[in-house]
Design an enzyme around this catalytic site. Structure first.
Site, PDB file in Angstrom:
ATOM      1  N   ASP A 205       3.962   7.182  -2.147  1.00 16.59           N
ATOM      2  CA  ASP A 205       3.469   6.559  -0.932  1.00 16.59           C
ATOM      3  C   ASP A 205       4.366   7.047   0.207  1.00 16.59           C
ATOM      4  O   ASP A 205       5.457   7.579  -0.040  1.00 16.59           O
ATOM      5  CB  ASP A 205       3.532   5.030  -1.070  1.00 16.59           C
ATOM      6  CG  ASP A 205       3.109   4.304   0.197  1.00 16.59           C
ATOM      7  OD1 ASP A 205       2.064   4.668   0.772  1.00 16.59           O
ATOM      8  OD2 ASP A 205       3.839   3.393   0.621  1.00 16.59           O
TER       9      ASP A 205
ATOM     10  N   ASP B 247       4.919   5.389   3.986  1.00 13.77           N
ATOM     11  CA  ASP B 247       5.627   4.376   4.771  1.00 13.77           C
ATOM     12  C   ASP B 247       6.323   3.369   3.861  1.00 13.77           C
ATOM     13  O   ASP B 247       5.704   2.757   3.001  1.00 13.77           O
ATOM     14  CB  ASP B 247       4.663   3.647   5.711  1.00 13.77           C
ATOM     15  CG  ASP B 247       3.981   4.603   6.693  1.00 13.77           C
ATOM     16  OD1 ASP B 247       4.587   5.629   7.045  1.00 13.77           O
ATOM     17  OD2 ASP B 247       2.839   4.312   7.106  1.00 13.77           O
TER      18      ASP B 247
ATOM     19  N   ASP C 270       9.252   1.814   7.642  1.00 12.78           N
ATOM     20  CA  ASP C 270       7.978   1.200   7.988  1.00 12.78           C
ATOM     21  C   ASP C 270       8.253   0.203   9.106  1.00 12.78           C
ATOM     22  O   ASP C 270       9.090  -0.679   8.945  1.00 12.78           O
ATOM     23  CB  ASP C 270       7.384   0.504   6.777  1.00 12.78           C
ATOM     24  CG  ASP C 270       5.934   0.102   6.974  1.00 12.78           C
ATOM     25  OD1 ASP C 270       5.419   0.226   8.100  1.00 12.78           O
ATOM     26  OD2 ASP C 270       5.308  -0.333   5.995  1.00 12.78           O
TER      27      ASP C 270
ATOM     28  N   THR D 219      -1.185   8.374   1.130  1.00 15.26           N
ATOM     29  CA  THR D 219      -0.880   7.316   2.089  1.00 15.26           C
ATOM     30  C   THR D 219      -2.118   6.786   2.806  1.00 15.26           C
ATOM     31  O   THR D 219      -2.980   7.565   3.226  1.00 15.26           O
ATOM     32  CB  THR D 219       0.163   7.822   3.118  1.00 15.26           C
ATOM     33  OG1 THR D 219       0.422   6.804   4.082  1.00 15.26           O
ATOM     34  CG2 THR D 219      -0.287   9.091   3.828  1.00 15.26           C
ATOM     35  N   ASN D 220      -2.214   5.472   2.921  1.00 19.16           N
ATOM     36  CA  ASN D 220      -3.227   4.851   3.776  1.00 19.16           C
ATOM     37  C   ASN D 220      -2.756   4.985   5.217  1.00 19.16           C
ATOM     38  O   ASN D 220      -1.604   4.651   5.518  1.00 19.16           O
ATOM     39  CB  ASN D 220      -3.390   3.361   3.459  1.00 19.16           C
ATOM     40  CG  ASN D 220      -4.121   3.097   2.158  1.00 19.16           C
ATOM     41  OD1 ASN D 220      -4.693   3.990   1.550  1.00 19.16           O
ATOM     42  ND2 ASN D 220      -4.107   1.843   1.728  1.00 19.16           N
TER      43      ASN D 220
ATOM     44  N   CYS E 253      -5.742   8.464   3.712  1.00 17.84           N
ATOM     45  CA  CYS E 253      -6.998   7.769   3.977  1.00 17.84           C
ATOM     46  C   CYS E 253      -6.978   7.361   5.444  1.00 17.84           C
ATOM     47  O   CYS E 253      -6.107   6.600   5.859  1.00 17.84           O
ATOM     48  CB  CYS E 253      -7.132   6.531   3.089  1.00 17.84           C
ATOM     49  SG  CYS E 253      -8.525   5.481   3.578  1.00 17.84           S
TER      50      CYS E 253
ATOM     51  N   CYS F 147     -11.255   5.972  -0.713  1.00 18.39           N
ATOM     52  CA  CYS F 147      -9.912   6.558  -0.730  1.00 18.39           C
ATOM     53  C   CYS F 147      -8.813   5.581  -0.311  1.00 18.39           C
ATOM     54  O   CYS F 147      -7.637   5.887  -0.470  1.00 18.39           O
ATOM     55  CB  CYS F 147      -9.860   7.820   0.139  1.00 18.39           C
ATOM     56  SG  CYS F 147     -10.410   7.642   1.848  1.00 18.39           S
ATOM     57  N   ARG F 148      -9.173   4.423   0.202  1.00 19.19           N
ATOM     58  CA  ARG F 148      -8.151   3.480   0.652  1.00 19.19           C
ATOM     59  C   ARG F 148      -7.529   2.774  -0.548  1.00 19.19           C
ATOM     60  O   ARG F 148      -8.212   2.096  -1.321  1.00 19.19           O
ATOM     61  CB  ARG F 148      -8.757   2.463   1.622  1.00 19.19           C
ATOM     62  CG  ARG F 148      -7.748   1.491   2.189  1.00 19.19           C
ATOM     63  CD  ARG F 148      -8.394   0.634   3.278  1.00 19.19           C
ATOM     64  NE  ARG F 148      -7.554  -0.491   3.635  1.00 19.19           N
ATOM     65  CZ  ARG F 148      -6.491  -0.426   4.422  1.00 19.19           C
ATOM     66  NH1 ARG F 148      -6.149   0.722   4.952  1.00 19.19           N
ATOM     67  NH2 ARG F 148      -5.788  -1.492   4.693  1.00 19.19           N
TER      68      ARG F 148
END
Length: 191
Positions: A7, A9, A15, A50-51, A89, A99-100
């Site tokens: 991932d 963030d 973050d 990553t979202n 995403c 994709c989220r």
């Protein structure tokens, strides 16, 4: 292929809690870039999943996101290493995409691009949705305590169905301090 999925963030970079919106705001966590380089030099293909719903929400645009990812890529290259790819995403939570995270669409795309299976690879995240994504694809699950990791650890400890504080849906979750510790363990466990 030895694949590690990260991932972004809270794992690689700080973050903000209010979306990282620019390359200036994008700041790596201590030791994270070096950890990516260590994995690369140990023969792993390191991929980011990553979202980035800030795109859909209008908090930043594609140029901003590409500048953040260029900064990440350049920092990794300065360590004489490279990222395999960055998958993101761009959708919001109500866009009904596949994709989220926690849906597995980003990992499906990684598998397609690299012509490999993510099953058995390590997925490193700081949120429950990261772990759920990895779980859906049969990945080994690793939670860092940076970013939202400490909160996620508490969720794991108190969630129904968690058989132990290091379990999600009956699958082990390895909890480590940060990405540097994750990289060390991944390399150590590589056989």
């Amino acid at each position: 292929m030895k694949l590690v999925i990260l991932d972004r963030d809270g794992v690689i970079n700080q973050d903000t809690g209010d979306y990282v919106r620019s390359a200036e705001q994008w700041q790596p966590l201590p030791g994270s870039i070096e950890a990516i380089a260590r994995l690369y030099k140990a023969g792993f293909t390191v991929v980011v999943a990553t979202n980035q719903s800030g795109l859909a929400r209008g908090y930043f645009d594609l140029d901003d996101l590409e500048a953040m990812h260029a900064k990440l890529t350049q920092l990794v290259e300065a360590q004489e290493a490279e990222l395999g790819a960055i998958f993101y995403c761009p959708h919001g939570p109500d866009d009904s995409c596949k994709c989220r995270k926690p849906l597995p669409g980003l990992v499906d795309a990684i598998e397609a691009v690299f012509n490999t299976s993510a099953e058995g690879c390590t997925f490193v995240g700081d949120s429950l949705r990261d772990l759920q994504t990895g779980l859906a694809k049969g990945c080994r699950l690793m939670l860092v305590e940076t970013g939202n990791g400490a909160t996620t650890r508490t969720q794991l400890e108190h969630s129904p169905g968690a058989e132990a504080e290091f379990s999600l849906g009956g699958h082990a979750v390895t909890i480590v301090a940060d990405l540097a510790a994750a990289a060390e363990l991944i390399i150590e466990q590589d056989v």
